[in-house]
Design a protein around this motif. Structure first.
Motif, PDB file in Angstrom:
ATOM      1  N   ILE A   1       1.652  -1.597   0.009  1.00  0.00           N
ATOM      2  CA  ILE A   1      -0.234  -0.541   0.019  1.00  0.00           C
ATOM      3  C   ILE A   1       1.004   1.286  -0.201  1.00  0.00           C
ATOM      4  O   ILE A   1       1.731   1.448   0.654  1.00  0.00           O
ATOM      5  N   VAL A   2       1.006   1.353  -0.989  1.00  0.00           N
ATOM      6  CA  VAL A   2       2.391   2.833  -1.456  1.00  0.00           C
ATOM      7  C   VAL A   2       1.460   4.200  -1.134  1.00  0.00           C
ATOM      8  O   VAL A   2       0.308   4.540  -2.070  1.00  0.00           O
ATOM      9  N   VAL A   3       1.570   4.439  -0.204  1.00  0.00           N
ATOM     10  CA  VAL A   3       1.548   5.988  -0.118  1.00  0.00           C
ATOM     11  C   VAL A   3       1.113   7.557   0.007  1.00  0.00           C
ATOM     12  O   VAL A   3       2.574   7.239   0.611  1.00  0.00           O
ATOM     13  N   PHE A   4       1.315   8.047  -0.898  1.00  0.00           N
ATOM     14  CA  PHE A   4       1.933   9.791  -1.078  1.00  0.00           C
ATOM     15  C   PHE A   4       1.101  10.370  -0.085  1.00  0.00           C
ATOM     16  O   PHE A   4       0.444  11.071  -0.079  1.00  0.00           O
ATOM     17  N   THR A   5       2.024  10.848   0.799  1.00  0.00           N
ATOM     18  CA  THR A   5       1.192  11.861   2.123  1.00  0.00           C
ATOM     19  C   THR A   5       2.407  13.218   2.529  1.00  0.00           C
ATOM     20  O   THR A   5       3.570  12.688   2.005  1.00  0.00           O
ATOM     21  N   CYS A   6       2.296  13.347   3.524  1.00  0.00           N
ATOM     22  CA  CYS A   6       3.235  14.938   3.982  1.00  0.00           C
ATOM     23  C   CYS A   6       3.155  14.735   5.734  1.00  0.00           C
ATOM     24  O   CYS A   6       1.988  14.202   6.192  1.00  0.00           O
ATOM     25  N   ASN A   7       4.193  16.054   6.109  1.00  0.00           N
ATOM     26  CA  ASN A   7       3.392  16.149   6.865  1.00  0.00           C
ATOM     27  C   ASN A   7       2.644  17.687   7.439  1.00  0.00           C
ATOM     28  O   ASN A   7       1.509  17.881   8.075  1.00  0.00           O
ATOM     29  N   HIS A   8       2.286  18.673   6.100  1.00  0.00           N
ATOM     30  CA  HIS A   8       1.811  19.597   6.883  1.00  0.00           C
ATOM     31  C   HIS A   8       0.356  19.712   6.087  1.00  0.00           C
ATOM     32  O   HIS A   8      -0.614  21.026   6.348  1.00  0.00           O
ATOM     33  N   CYS A   9      -0.282  18.750   5.413  1.00  0.00           N
ATOM     34  CA  CYS A   9      -1.186  18.408   4.354  1.00  0.00           C
ATOM     35  C   CYS A   9      -2.758  18.341   5.483  1.00  0.00           C
ATOM     36  O   CYS A   9      -2.232  17.294   6.413  1.00  0.00           O
ATOM     37  N   PRO A  10      -3.578  19.281   5.275  1.00  0.00           N
ATOM     38  CA  PRO A  10      -4.665  18.619   6.791  1.00  0.00           C
ATOM     39  C   PRO A  10      -4.661  17.499   6.159  1.00  0.00           C
ATOM     40  O   PRO A  10      -6.071  17.136   7.280  1.00  0.00           O
TER      41      PRO A  10
ATOM     42  N   ILE B   1      -8.275   6.583  -0.703  1.00  0.00           N
ATOM     43  CA  ILE B   1      -8.363   5.157   0.998  1.00  0.00           C
ATOM     44  C   ILE B   1     -10.098   4.867   0.990  1.00  0.00           C
ATOM     45  O   ILE B   1      -9.725   3.907   1.009  1.00  0.00           O
ATOM     46  N   ASP B   2     -10.769   6.304   0.864  1.00  0.00           N
ATOM     47  CA  ASP B   2     -12.298   5.892   0.922  1.00  0.00           C
ATOM     48  C   ASP B   2     -12.956   7.570   1.026  1.00  0.00           C
ATOM     49  O   ASP B   2     -12.197   8.486  -0.009  1.00  0.00           O
ATOM     50  N   ASP B   3     -14.158   7.187   0.759  1.00  0.00           N
ATOM     51  CA  ASP B   3     -15.207   8.304  -0.404  1.00  0.00           C
ATOM     52  C   ASP B   3     -15.334  10.142   0.737  1.00  0.00           C
ATOM     53  O   ASP B   3     -16.082  10.993   1.001  1.00  0.00           O
ATOM     54  N   ASN B   4     -14.598   9.686   2.132  1.00  0.00           N
ATOM     55  CA  ASN B   4     -14.916  10.907   3.227  1.00  0.00           C
ATOM     56  C   ASN B   4     -13.988  11.589   3.946  1.00  0.00           C
ATOM     57  O   ASN B   4     -13.520  10.705   4.749  1.00  0.00           O
ATOM     58  N   TYR B   5     -12.868  12.159   3.313  1.00  0.00           N
ATOM     59  CA  TYR B   5     -11.668  12.872   4.007  1.00  0.00           C
ATOM     60  C   TYR B   5     -12.240  13.384   5.619  1.00  0.00           C
ATOM     61  O   TYR B   5     -11.162  13.675   6.471  1.00  0.00           O
TER      62      TYR B   5
END
Length: 203
Positions: free
Chosen positions: A59-68, A161-165
């Motif tokens: 499960i490769v997830v591009f993510t980060c610290n700052h983004c809400p 990931i799903d339909d409700n962030y």
């Protein structure tokens, strides 16, 4: 006169070509084989997909610290890793942002965030921003589910990931989980691609 007509025709043809030319989209499509990478983890060790010998996929997830948006999904990403790592699909998180453009996404602050949230998975820095363009990631978070096969790590799902962030309790469609459950049952993934919702990657 002929020269003027020819020039006018050339301009018209050129304009039509500009609007009808189809440019290939960058990044992987479902069914493509993803190449491996070697990126620095928050523990200062390099991590590659090849390191996970017993994995059935990733499960490769591009993510980060700052983004809400990324922050809103952190607990769900941890839950995905907890549930699916033991089934052969570990999470590999990658920060694709340029720290020079977004200081909150520096390697040092990645280390802090990983410790604060007790990440159970690698949190890698895409130093030089070379990996995320290969995948075609545009948002944080942006998920790519890979299945390990004889020909390599095949992309099976791309998107959200799903339909409700905003509200995990209000989720109706768990896209990533549904894809993983299908793969674990050797079934076709029903929804192969969705729109990733999140912050744009900082270059």
């Amino acid at each position: 006169m002929k020269a003027i007509k020819f020039l006018a025709l050339t301009l018209v043809v050129g304009a039509i070509s500009a609007f009808t030319m189809i440019k290939p989209a960058a990044g992987y499509k479902v069914g493509d084989v993803a190449t491996d990478f070697s990126l620095k983890n928050v523990d200062n060790k390099k991590v590659s997909l090849a390191d996970f010998k017993a994995a059935k996929g990733f499960i490769v997830v591009f993510t980060c610290n700052h983004c809400p948006y990324a922050q809103a999904y952190e607990d769900r990403i941890i839950a995905l890793d907890k549930k699916y790592k033991k089934l052969g699909y570990p999470v590999i998180a990658i920060n694709p942002n340029n720290p020079a453009k977004q200081k909150d996404d520096s390697f040092e602050l990645m280390q802090v965030r990983a410790k604060e949230k007790n990440f159970t998975f690698p949190y890698l820095l895409d130093e030089g921003q070379k990996v995320y363009p290969q995948y075609g990631a545009t948002k944080t978070p942006h998920v790519y589910i890979l299945q390990k096969t004889k020909v390599g790590n095949v992309v099976k799902y791309i998107g959200a990931i799903d339909d409700n962030y905003s509200d995990a309790a209000a989720v109706k469609e768990k896209y990533a989980e549904n894809a993983l459950d299908a793969l674990l049952k050797n079934k076709e993934v029903a929804v192969k691609e969705t729109k990733a919702i999140g912050c744009s990657i900082k270059t």
